[in-house]
Design a protein around this motif. Structure first.
Motif, PDB file in Angstrom:
ATOM      1  N   LYS A 116       0.837  -1.203   0.000  1.00  9.73           N
ATOM      2  CA  LYS A 116       0.000   0.000   0.000  1.00  9.73           C
ATOM      3  C   LYS A 116       0.869   1.248   0.000  1.00  9.73           C
ATOM      4  N   ASP A 117       1.881   1.253   0.856  1.00  4.56           N
ATOM      5  CA  ASP A 117       2.780   2.405   0.950  1.00  4.56           C
ATOM      6  C   ASP A 117       3.578   2.587  -0.338  1.00  4.56           C
ATOM      7  N   LEU A 118       3.980   1.470  -0.943  1.00  4.31           N
ATOM      8  CA  LEU A 118       4.731   1.539  -2.195  1.00  4.31           C
ATOM      9  C   LEU A 118       3.878   2.166  -3.290  1.00  4.31           C
ATOM     10  N   TYR A 119       2.620   1.765  -3.362  1.00  4.38           N
ATOM     11  CA  TYR A 119       1.721   2.359  -4.363  1.00  4.38           C
ATOM     12  C   TYR A 119       1.549   3.859  -4.119  1.00  4.38           C
ATOM     13  N   LYS A 120       1.310   4.248  -2.871  1.00  3.39           N
ATOM     14  CA  LYS A 120       1.125   5.666  -2.567  1.00  3.39           C
ATOM     15  C   LYS A 120       2.361   6.473  -2.951  1.00  3.39           C
TER      16      LYS A 120
END
Length: 233
Positions: A116-120
Motif C-alpha cells: 500500500k505504501d509503495l503504491y502511494k
C-alpha cells in the motif's frame, strides 16, 4: 502427517522457534487450535487478471488509471511471506497469518501495508510528473524483504525471465497481448469490466473472464472487518 506442538514452543519472545510443516496442528496460548497451511513459494506463479484487479482495488488503486503501476499489485499477489510467517486456519475455517517467532497474528498478508505504501509513494511521483518505478527492482526488493530476500528473489526472477524467454522462442511468439479499444491489454480490460459488473468483452472475439478472487491465504478476514486472532498470546 499432523503433529501437535508443545504450547511453550509456539511463538513468544525468548522461546524456541519451531516452524511446523504444512498440515501440522498447534495450539496457541489462548487455546485456539490451528492448522498450518501450505505456503510453497512459486516464482513462476502468475495471478489471473481478476485476482490482479481485486487486489489492486483493495490496495486503493484505480486499475485503469493506474495501469503503469499495476506491477505493484502483481508483485503483491506473488510475494512470499517474510521469515517465520505462515498462513494458518482455525478449526472454524478462519484464515490468518502467524509469526512463529514473535507470536503475532494478523488477518492480512504481512507485506500488504508495504505494498500500500509503495503504491502511494510511486503514485505521488507519477501524479506530480516525477520519474516513478515501472517495475520491481533491487531497491524495492530490499524495501519489501530485506537484503537476504532480495538476493533470493532476484535470482528467482532471473530464472523466471529465462524460462519465459525460452517459452516465447519455442512458441515463435513475441508474447505481446492484444489491446482493447481503451488501450489496456484485453485481459485487464475484461477483468475491469467484470469487477464493474459489465460482462461485455473488450473487443470482438474475446470472451469476458469470469470468476476468480485472490487466493484464500492472500484474502484473510481483516479485509472484511473481522478482528485478528491471538493464537500466540
Amino acid at each position: 502427517m499432523k503433529k501437535d506442538l508443545p504450547k511453550d514452543k509456539v511463538g513468544g519472545v525468548g522461546k524456541d522457534v519451531i516452524i511446523p510443516e504444512a498440515q501440522s496442528v498447534f495450539q496457541g496460548a489462548d487455546g485456539v487450535t490451528s492448522m498450518v497451511l501450505d505456503d510453497s513459494y512459486d516464482p513462476n506463479y502468475n495471478p489471473s487478471q481478476e485476482e490482479l484487479v481485486d487486489y489492486a482495488l483493495w490496495l486503493g488503486m484505480e486499475p485503469e488509471e493506474d495501469e503503469p503501476l499495476m506491477w505493484i499489485a502483481r508483485e503483491g499477489l506473488k510475494s512470499p511471506l517474510p521469515e517465520h510467517w505462515r498462513p494458518c486456519k482455525t478449526d472454524s475455517n478462519e484464515i490468518y497469518y502467524f509469526n512463529f517467532k514473535t507470536g503475532e497474528s494478523i488477518w492480512d498478508h504481512p507485506l500488504d501495508t508495504k505494498f500500500k505504501d509503495l503504491y502511494k509513494r510511486e503514485n505521488t511521483k507519477r501524479q506530480s510528473g516525477r520519474q516513478f518505478k515501472r517495475e520491481i527492482d533491487e531497491e524495492v526488493y530490499e524495501y519489501l524483504h530485506g537484503a537476504e530476500w532480495a538476493k533470493i528473489l532476484k535470482k528467482e526472477e532471473a530464472n523466471q525471465a529465462r524460462k519465459e524467454a525460452e517459452r516465447k522462442k519455442k512458441n515463435g511468439k513475441d508474447g505481446k497481448e492484444k489491446k482493447s479499444k481503451s488501450g489496456l491489454p484485453d485481459s485487464l480490460q475484461n477483468a475491469l469490466n467484470h469487477a464493474k459488473g459489465n460482462k461485455e468483452p473488450s473487443s470482438a472475439g474475446t470472451e469476458p473472464l469470469l470468476g476468480g478472487t485472490p487466493s484464500a491465504t492472500r484474502k484473510a478476514g481483516g479485509k472484511f472487518g473481522a478482528l485478528p486472532l491471538t493464537p500466540g498470546g
